[in-house]
Write a protein that holds these residues in place. Structure first.
Motif, PDB file in Angstrom:
ATOM      1  N   ARG A 169     -13.911  -6.905  14.789  1.00 12.23           N
ATOM      2  CA  ARG A 169     -14.048  -6.187  13.518  1.00 12.23           C
ATOM      3  C   ARG A 169     -12.833  -6.433  12.628  1.00 12.23           C
ATOM      4  N   VAL A 170     -13.068  -6.195  11.325  1.00 11.37           N
ATOM      5  CA  VAL A 170     -11.966  -6.200  10.373  1.00 11.37           C
ATOM      6  C   VAL A 170     -11.016  -5.061  10.749  1.00 11.37           C
ATOM      7  N   ASP A 171      -9.751  -5.201  10.408  1.00 13.90           N
ATOM      8  CA  ASP A 171      -8.712  -4.228  10.749  1.00 13.90           C
ATOM      9  C   ASP A 171      -9.199  -2.788  10.593  1.00 13.90           C
ATOM     10  N   ASP A 172      -9.334  -2.069  11.711  1.00 13.04           N
ATOM     11  CA  ASP A 172      -9.845  -0.698  11.699  1.00 13.04           C
ATOM     12  C   ASP A 172      -8.962   0.225  10.877  1.00 13.04           C
ATOM     13  N   ARG A 173      -7.670   0.083  11.016  1.00  8.24           N
ATOM     14  CA  ARG A 173      -6.743   0.982  10.316  1.00  8.24           C
ATOM     15  C   ARG A 173      -6.905   0.875   8.807  1.00  8.24           C
ATOM     16  N   ARG A 174      -7.042  -0.330   8.309  1.00  7.69           N
ATOM     17  CA  ARG A 174      -7.175  -0.536   6.873  1.00  7.69           C
ATOM     18  C   ARG A 174      -8.507  -0.013   6.352  1.00  7.69           C
ATOM     19  N   VAL A 175      -9.586  -0.297   7.066  1.00  7.16           N
ATOM     20  CA  VAL A 175     -10.917   0.096   6.603  1.00  7.16           C
ATOM     21  C   VAL A 175     -11.095   1.615   6.661  1.00  7.16           C
ATOM     22  N   ILE A 176     -10.689   2.245   7.767  1.00  6.66           N
ATOM     23  CA  ILE A 176     -10.818   3.700   7.884  1.00  6.66           C
ATOM     24  C   ILE A 176      -9.964   4.404   6.843  1.00  6.66           C
ATOM     25  N   SER A 177      -8.775   3.868   6.584  1.00  6.85           N
ATOM     26  CA  SER A 177      -7.922   4.444   5.535  1.00  6.85           C
ATOM     27  C   SER A 177      -8.603   4.335   4.175  1.00  6.85           C
ATOM     28  N   MET A 230       0.824  -1.204   0.000  1.00  7.53           N
ATOM     29  CA  MET A 230       0.000   0.000   0.000  1.00  7.53           C
ATOM     30  C   MET A 230       0.858   1.254   0.000  1.00  7.53           C
ATOM     31  N   SER A 231       2.076   1.148  -0.544  1.00 10.88           N
ATOM     32  CA  SER A 231       2.992   2.281  -0.491  1.00 10.88           C
ATOM     33  C   SER A 231       2.468   3.493  -1.246  1.00 10.88           C
ATOM     34  N   ASP A 232       1.682   3.270  -2.325  1.00 11.67           N
ATOM     35  CA  ASP A 232       1.172   4.388  -3.112  1.00 11.67           C
ATOM     36  C   ASP A 232      -0.243   4.789  -2.711  1.00 11.67           C
ATOM     37  N   LEU A 233      -0.808   4.183  -1.661  1.00  7.73           N
ATOM     38  CA  LEU A 233      -2.138   4.484  -1.193  1.00  7.73           C
ATOM     39  C   LEU A 233      -2.076   5.157   0.175  1.00  7.73           C
ATOM     40  N   PHE A 234      -3.192   5.734   0.590  1.00  4.91           N
ATOM     41  CA  PHE A 234      -3.232   6.403   1.891  1.00  4.91           C
ATOM     42  C   PHE A 234      -3.390   5.372   2.998  1.00  4.91           C
ATOM     43  N   LEU A 235      -2.628   5.546   4.073  1.00  4.74           N
ATOM     44  CA  LEU A 235      -2.729   4.678   5.240  1.00  4.74           C
ATOM     45  C   LEU A 235      -2.474   5.512   6.489  1.00  4.74           C
ATOM     46  N   LEU A 236      -3.422   5.501   7.398  1.00  7.63           N
ATOM     47  CA  LEU A 236      -3.251   6.221   8.649  1.00  7.63           C
ATOM     48  C   LEU A 236      -2.035   5.698   9.406  1.00  7.63           C
ATOM     49  N   THR A 237      -1.292   6.601  10.019  1.00  4.42           N
ATOM     50  CA  THR A 237      -0.146   6.189  10.817  1.00  4.42           C
ATOM     51  C   THR A 237      -0.623   5.631  12.156  1.00  4.42           C
ATOM     52  N   GLU A 238       0.266   4.946  12.838  1.00  7.60           N
ATOM     53  CA  GLU A 238      -0.080   4.402  14.147  1.00  7.60           C
ATOM     54  C   GLU A 238      -0.371   5.521  15.138  1.00  7.60           C
ATOM     55  N   ALA A 239       0.350   6.635  15.025  1.00  5.37           N
ATOM     56  CA  ALA A 239       0.109   7.769  15.915  1.00  5.37           C
ATOM     57  C   ALA A 239      -1.280   8.364  15.674  1.00  5.37           C
ATOM     58  N   GLN A 240      -1.686   8.456  14.408  1.00  6.61           N
ATOM     59  CA  GLN A 240      -3.018   8.966  14.086  1.00  6.61           C
ATOM     60  C   GLN A 240      -4.095   8.028  14.602  1.00  6.61           C
ATOM     61  N   MET A 241      -3.875   6.747  14.484  1.00  6.49           N
ATOM     62  CA  MET A 241      -4.848   5.777  14.977  1.00  6.49           C
ATOM     63  C   MET A 241      -5.012   5.874  16.490  1.00  6.49           C
ATOM     64  N   TRP A 283     -17.714   3.755  -4.307  1.00 13.74           N
ATOM     65  CA  TRP A 283     -17.271   2.809  -3.297  1.00 13.74           C
ATOM     66  C   TRP A 283     -16.788   1.511  -3.925  1.00 13.74           C
ATOM     67  N   ARG A 284     -17.402   1.110  -5.023  1.00 18.10           N
ATOM     68  CA  ARG A 284     -17.007  -0.136  -5.678  1.00 18.10           C
ATOM     69  C   ARG A 284     -15.628  -0.027  -6.319  1.00 18.10           C
ATOM     70  N   ASP A 285     -15.130   1.217  -6.484  1.00 15.67           N
ATOM     71  CA  ASP A 285     -13.816   1.423  -7.094  1.00 15.67           C
ATOM     72  C   ASP A 285     -12.705   1.542  -6.060  1.00 15.67           C
ATOM     73  N   ALA A 286     -13.006   1.309  -4.794  1.00 14.69           N
ATOM     74  CA  ALA A 286     -11.971   1.357  -3.761  1.00 14.69           C
ATOM     75  C   ALA A 286     -10.902   0.304  -4.056  1.00 14.69           C
ATOM     76  N   PRO A 287      -9.630   0.642  -3.948  1.00 13.75           N
ATOM     77  CA  PRO A 287      -8.561  -0.338  -4.233  1.00 13.75           C
ATOM     78  C   PRO A 287      -8.699  -1.607  -3.399  1.00 13.75           C
ATOM     79  N   ARG A 288      -8.311  -2.715  -3.975  1.00 12.75           N
ATOM     80  CA  ARG A 288      -8.457  -4.004  -3.312  1.00 12.75           C
ATOM     81  C   ARG A 288      -7.636  -4.096  -2.028  1.00 12.75           C
ATOM     82  N   GLU A 289      -6.579  -3.281  -1.921  1.00 18.08           N
ATOM     83  CA  GLU A 289      -5.730  -3.326  -0.738  1.00 18.08           C
ATOM     84  C   GLU A 289      -6.493  -2.963   0.534  1.00 18.08           C
ATOM     85  N   TYR A 290      -7.607  -2.258   0.387  1.00 15.27           N
ATOM     86  CA  TYR A 290      -8.402  -1.887   1.557  1.00 15.27           C
ATOM     87  C   TYR A 290      -9.418  -2.957   1.932  1.00 15.27           C
TER      88      TYR A 290
END
Length: 251
Positions: free
Chosen positions: A27-35, A1-12, A47-54
């Protein structure tokens, strides 16, 4: 997910205390879903176009809708803004957000209001906001597009934090608003309208700082699903605005 947005641990760590407790199955991984939610809102995707990495797009969408109904994102924004401390100066303004035809397809009659109105620019909603001296939103309100600025101010004034000054444009030039601010110990820096018989003086140098709230609106509108409203329900659209404000200004 290097080219996608991912919340940092500090933000979480800052937002996790406001997540609802999970019951039964974890629940499914909160960090991944919220990102994933943030990525979709910022880039204006379906919503259907969200990258598969999420993960499955239905999981991302269902989490957004479910937590919007619970007011989770609104609470996160409000609590983080409150922890920002009491501001010395406030700024107030409003901006129109164009409603796409898919957002306007919801029937006007229903349990919850749409918050969509008609002005000369067509169908739109209106975002009212109060910012601190740094231009960070502390209070926000969504209304129909035709609602006047000072009526929106009347709905927000009781929630305003204590401050020394409030900056606003001519749309907030009303005697009752000035008196309400004075009763709270806030000095109004608001230009008088041209048709007023006796103009009220204001600090012109201080008034120049009002560009910060305009900049805040511009940064919010950089998020495509904020700039154009696609959500039919007002609570989901306002949740998207709260998510954008939280990510941009408070974490």
């Amino acid at each position: 997910m290097s080219d996608l947005f991912l919340l940092t641990e500090a933000q979480m760590r800052r937002i996790e205390p406001y997540f609802p407790l999970s019951h039964g199955v974890a629940r499914v991984d909160d960090r991944r879903v919220i990102s994933g939610i943030i990525f979709v809102i910022r880039n204006g995707l379906r919503w259907r176009d969200a990258p598969r990495e999420y993960g499955p797009h239905k999981t991302v969408y269902n989490r957004f809708v479910r937590w919007s109904r619970l007011g989770v994102f609104n609470k996160i924004f409000a609590e983080l803004a409150r922890k920002g401390g009491a501001p010395k100066r406030l700024m107030i303004d409003a901006t129109h957000l164009k409603a796409h035809r898919t957002a306007a397809s919801l029937l006007k009659k229903g349990l919850f209001p749409r918050r969509i109105g008609r002005t000369k620019g067509g169908l739109n909603s209106k975002l009212h906001a109060v910012c601190d001296g740094q231009g960070r939103p502390v209070i926000m309100l969504l209304s129909e597009g035709q609602m006047s600025d000072y009526k929106g101010a009347a709905l927000m004034i009781d929630a305003m934090p204590p401050a020394k000054q409030l900056l606003g444009d001519k749309g907030y030039h009303a005697n009752w608003f000035r008196q309400a601010l004075a009763a709270r110990g806030i000095t109004a820096c608001i230009p008088s309208k041209s048709n007023r018989a006796k103009p009220i003086e204001h600090d012109r140098i201080l008034y120049r700082q009002r560009h910060k709230i305009e900049n805040a609106f511009g940064r919010l509108k950089d998020w495509r699903r904020i700039h154009t409203r696609y959500d039919r329900c007002a609570h989901t659209f306002f949740s998207a605005i709260c998510i954008a404000a939280t990510v941009i200004f408070w974490i």
